[in-house]
Scaffold this active site. Structure first.
Site, PDB file in Angstrom:
ATOM      1  N   PHE A  16      52.795   8.488   0.797  1.00 34.20           N
ATOM      2  CA  PHE A  16      53.185   9.815   0.282  1.00 34.20           C
ATOM      3  C   PHE A  16      52.265  10.278  -0.856  1.00 34.20           C
ATOM      4  CE2 PHE A  16      56.432  11.481  -3.015  1.00 34.20           C
ATOM      5  CZ  PHE A  16      56.147  12.808  -2.749  1.00 34.20           C
ATOM      6  N   ASP A  84      44.983  -5.252   4.382  1.00 30.14           N
ATOM      7  CA  ASP A  84      46.107  -5.617   3.513  1.00 30.14           C
ATOM      8  C   ASP A  84      45.551  -5.968   2.131  1.00 30.14           C
ATOM      9  OD1 ASP A  84      48.186  -7.112   2.234  1.00 30.14           O
ATOM     10  OD2 ASP A  84      49.068  -7.475   4.211  1.00 30.14           O
ATOM     11  N   ALA A 108      52.031  -0.002  -2.367  1.00 27.24           N
ATOM     12  CA  ALA A 108      53.217  -0.770  -2.775  1.00 27.24           C
ATOM     13  C   ALA A 108      54.275  -0.632  -1.703  1.00 27.24           C
ATOM     14  CB  ALA A 108      53.770  -0.237  -4.098  1.00 27.24           C
ATOM     15  N   THR A 159      55.974   2.997 -12.130  1.00 32.04           N
ATOM     16  CA  THR A 159      57.183   3.811 -12.059  1.00 32.04           C
ATOM     17  C   THR A 159      57.976   3.752 -13.361  1.00 32.04           C
ATOM     18  OG1 THR A 159      59.338   3.886 -10.953  1.00 32.04           O
ATOM     19  CG2 THR A 159      58.255   1.764 -10.962  1.00 32.04           C
ATOM     20  N   GLU A 161      61.009   3.247 -13.323  1.00 29.70           N
ATOM     21  CA  GLU A 161      62.124   2.317 -13.064  1.00 29.70           C
ATOM     22  C   GLU A 161      61.950   0.981 -13.789  1.00 29.70           C
ATOM     23  OE1 GLU A 161      63.638   1.969  -9.141  1.00 29.70           O
ATOM     24  OE2 GLU A 161      63.264   4.055  -8.653  1.00 29.70           O
ATOM     25  N   TYR A 184      62.735  -3.993  -6.313  1.00 29.30           N
ATOM     26  CA  TYR A 184      61.581  -3.092  -6.362  1.00 29.30           C
ATOM     27  C   TYR A 184      61.064  -2.953  -7.793  1.00 29.30           C
ATOM     28  CZ  TYR A 184      59.084   1.334  -6.929  1.00 29.30           C
ATOM     29  OH  TYR A 184      58.162   2.292  -7.297  1.00 29.30           O
ATOM     30  N   ASN A 214      58.887  11.560  -7.601  1.00 33.46           N
ATOM     31  CA  ASN A 214      58.011  12.583  -7.030  1.00 33.46           C
ATOM     32  C   ASN A 214      58.700  13.279  -5.863  1.00 33.46           C
ATOM     33  OD1 ASN A 214      54.558  11.681  -7.370  1.00 33.46           O
ATOM     34  ND2 ASN A 214      56.224  10.913  -8.605  1.00 33.46           N
ATOM     35  N   ARG A 248      68.087  11.783 -11.882  1.00 33.59           N
ATOM     36  CA  ARG A 248      66.665  11.495 -11.716  1.00 33.59           C
ATOM     37  C   ARG A 248      65.878  12.674 -12.292  1.00 33.59           C
ATOM     38  NH1 ARG A 248      68.692   7.393 -11.113  1.00 33.59           N
ATOM     39  NH2 ARG A 248      68.516   5.831  -9.446  1.00 33.59           N
ATOM     40  N   GLY A 317      73.763  -1.997  -8.135  1.00 32.72           N
ATOM     41  CA  GLY A 317      72.928  -1.919  -9.350  1.00 32.72           C
ATOM     42  C   GLY A 317      72.256  -0.570  -9.531  1.00 32.72           C
TER      43      GLY A 317
END
Ligand code: NAD
Ligand code: DAU
Length: 379
Positions: A16, A84, A108, A159, A161, A184, A214, A248, A317
Site C-alpha cells: 500500500f 525476500d 513488513a 508505526t 503503535e 505486530y 494511513n 485512530r 488487546g
C-alpha cells in the site's frame, strides 16, 4: 548534506504505502493529485518485494511502463526484484548489482489482526528481515564508528503503535517510551531498536519515522477503510470491533510519503521523526462518515446502510487511542500536510468505488479462502 540518493532500494514497494511512494517519486499519483507530483527525484529505484498476499504489482503498472520495462534498457530508472528481505545472499547481490546508496524500508507484515492469528511471519520479516537489510548495508557501505558516511542512508518506516495505547488525553512524542501490545507492534518496536543500535554501535547512518494510520488508494481491503467501502458496495455487514470507540489518527498516504521523502533528503542521521494526521476519529464516527459519502454512490440511502453495522467481538488487546505529536518534523524540516481529511476521504471512497476490478481481483484470490477460514461470514 551530501546524500547521493541515486540508486534507491525501496523494500515492500508493491504494498500500500510503498507503491504510492514509488509512484510519488516518479511524479505519478494514483488519484492524479497535482500536489503530490513534485518529488524532484532523478535517480533509479530498485523495488525489492517478495509479493506476499499484500503485494500487488498492478499498483506499479504505470511506473513499469514509463520507467521500467517499457523504456530502452539504458534509460531505465525502475527495476523490480522479487526477493525476500530475509534472503541475505540475494540482498547482497542487489546491493552490488545496483550499487545501492539509499535504503527506504517499507516491507513488513502490517496487519494487527493477522499478527494475533499467526505471529511468526511478523517476527521473521519485521525483525529478521530488518536485521538482514541493516547488516548487508553496513557491510556494503563499510560503515563503522570510525568511518561515518554522510553520502548513504538507511531510512526505516515504522508505526505509532510502538508507543502503546493512550488514554483520553496526551500525544506520542519522539521520546515517549516504547510500550507495544500486539505481536505486530512488538515486532516493529524490535526492528526500531535494532535500527537505532546500528547507528550507535556501527555508525550506520539511519533515520526512522513513526506514522499514524494511513488511508488512500491501493490499501489492502482487510484494513478498516477499504474493507468498509467494499462491504458497503457489496451490501455486506460492516463489522465494528467492540463498541467502536477506539480512536485512530488518520493521514493521507501521500502526505506520509512526502514526509518520508523530506526526511530522506534532509533529516538528521540518528534521528527519529513522528508523522501524524492531527486528525483523530472514533472508529464508529469515522464509519458514519464513510457511510454518508459512499451510500449515494452505490444507490442506497445512508439509513439503509447504517442498519448493516454489526458490533463484533473486540480485537484482543485492542489499543484504545493513538495520537501523534508531529511538531518536530514540522519545525525541523518544514513539513506540512497538503490533503484535508474531507477531500482525502472523498477521494478515497471514490477511488475504491471506481476501481472495483482492483478490489475484486484481491477479494477473489487466496484472500477469499483465508478470510472465510478465519472469519466465516463475519467480514
Ligand atoms: P502492506 O502490507 O500493504 O505492504 C507490505 C509489503 O511488503 C507487501 O508488498 C509485501 O509483499 C512486502 N513484504 C512483506 N514481507 C516481505 C518480505 N519478507 N520480503 C519482501 N517483501 C515483503 O503494508 P503497508 O500498509 O504499505 O505498510 C508499509 C510499512 O509502513 C510497514 O513497515 C508498516 O509497518 C508501516 N506503517 C503502516 C501504516 C499503515 O497505516 N498502513 C502506518 C504506519 C506505518
Ligand atoms: O497506527 C498505524 C497502524 O495502522 C499501522 O502500523 C498498521 O500497519 C495499520 O494496519 C494500522 O493498524 P490498525 O490496527 O489501527 O488498522 P486497522 O485498519 O486494522 O484498524 C483500524 C481500527 O478499526 C482499529 O481500531 C480496529 C478497527 N477495526 C478494524 C477492522 C479491520 C474494526 O472495528 N473492524 C474491522 O473489521
Amino acid at each position: 548534506m551530501s546524500r547521493k540518493l541515486k540508486n534507491i532500494l525501496v523494500t515492500g514497494g508493491a504494498g500500500f504505502i510503498g507503491s504510492n511512494f514509488i509512484n510519488y517519486l516518479f511524479g505519478l499519483s494514483a488519484t492524479g493529485s497535482k500536489e503530490f507530483m513534485d518529488s524532484g527525484f532523478e535517480g533509479r529505484i530498485v523495488n525489492v518485494d517478495c509479493l506476499t498476499y499484500a503485494g500487488n504489482l498492478e499498483n506499479l503498472a504505470m511506473v513499469e511502463e514509463k520507467f521500467g520495462k517499457g523504456v530502452l534498457e539504458g534509460e531505465r530508472r525502475y527495476f523490480f526484484e522479487k526477493v525476500d528481505i530475509c534472503d541475505r545472499a540475494e540482498i547482497e547481490r542487489i546491493f552490488r548489482q545496483y550499487d545501492i546508496d539509499t535504503v527506504i524500508h517499507f516491507a513488513a507484515e502490517s496487519h494487527v489482526d493477522r499478527s494475533i492469528l499467526g505471529p511468526e511471519a511478523f517476527i521473521r520479516t519485521n525483525v529478521m528481515g530488518t536485521f538482514t537489510l541493516l547488516d548487508v548495508a553496513r557491510n556494503y557501505w563499510g560503515c563503522s564508528l570510525g568511518n561515518q558516511r554522510d553520502d548513504v542512508l538507511f531510512h526505516h518506516i515504522s508505526t505509532d503503535e510502538v508507543y502503546g495505547s493512550l488514554g483520553e488525553t496526551g500525544y506520542f512524542t519522539e521520546t515517549t517510551p516504547y510500550d507495544p501490545r500486539s505481536p505486530y507492534s512488538s515486532s516493529k518496536a524490535s526492528s526500531d531498536h535494532i535500527v537505532m543500535a546500528y547507528y550507535h554501535t556501527y555508525g550506520l547512518p539511519i533515520t526512522l519515522s513513526n506514522c499514524t494510520n494511513n488511508y488512500g488508494p491501493y490499501q489492502f481491503p482487510e484494513k478498516l477503510l477499504p474493507l468498509m467501502i467494499s462491504n458497503i458496495r457489496d451490501g455486506k455487514n460492516l463489522p465494528v470491533y467492540g463498541e467502536g470507540k477506539n480512536i485512530r489518527d488518520w493521514i493521507y498516504v501521500e502526505d506520509h510519503n512526502r514526509a518520508v521523502w523530506q526526511i530522506v533528503n534532509s533529516g538528521r542521521a540518528g534521528e527519529k521523526y513522528n508523522i501524524g494526521g492531527e486528525n483523530e476519529w472514533q472508529n464508529i464516527k469515522l464509519l458514519h462518515k464513510v457511510i454518508e459519502l459512499a451510500s449515494p454512490k452505490v444507490g442506497r440511502t445512508a439509513d439503509e446502510v447504517e442498519k448493516t453495522i454489526v458490533h463484533v467481538k473486540d480485537r484482543p488487546g485492542h489499543d484504545a487511542r493513538y495520537a501523534i505529536d508531529c511538531s518536530k518534523i514540522k519545525k525541523e524540516l518544514g513539513w506540512e500536510r497538503r490533503m484535508t481529511f474531507e477531500q482525502g476521504l472523498q477521494l478515497t471512497v471514490n477511488w475504491y468505488l471506481e476501481h472495483q476490478e482492483w478490489v475484486d481481483h484481491i477479494l477473489s484470490g487466496e484472500y477469499k479462502n483465508w478470510i472465510s477460514a478465519n472469519y466465516g461470514d463475519r467480514k
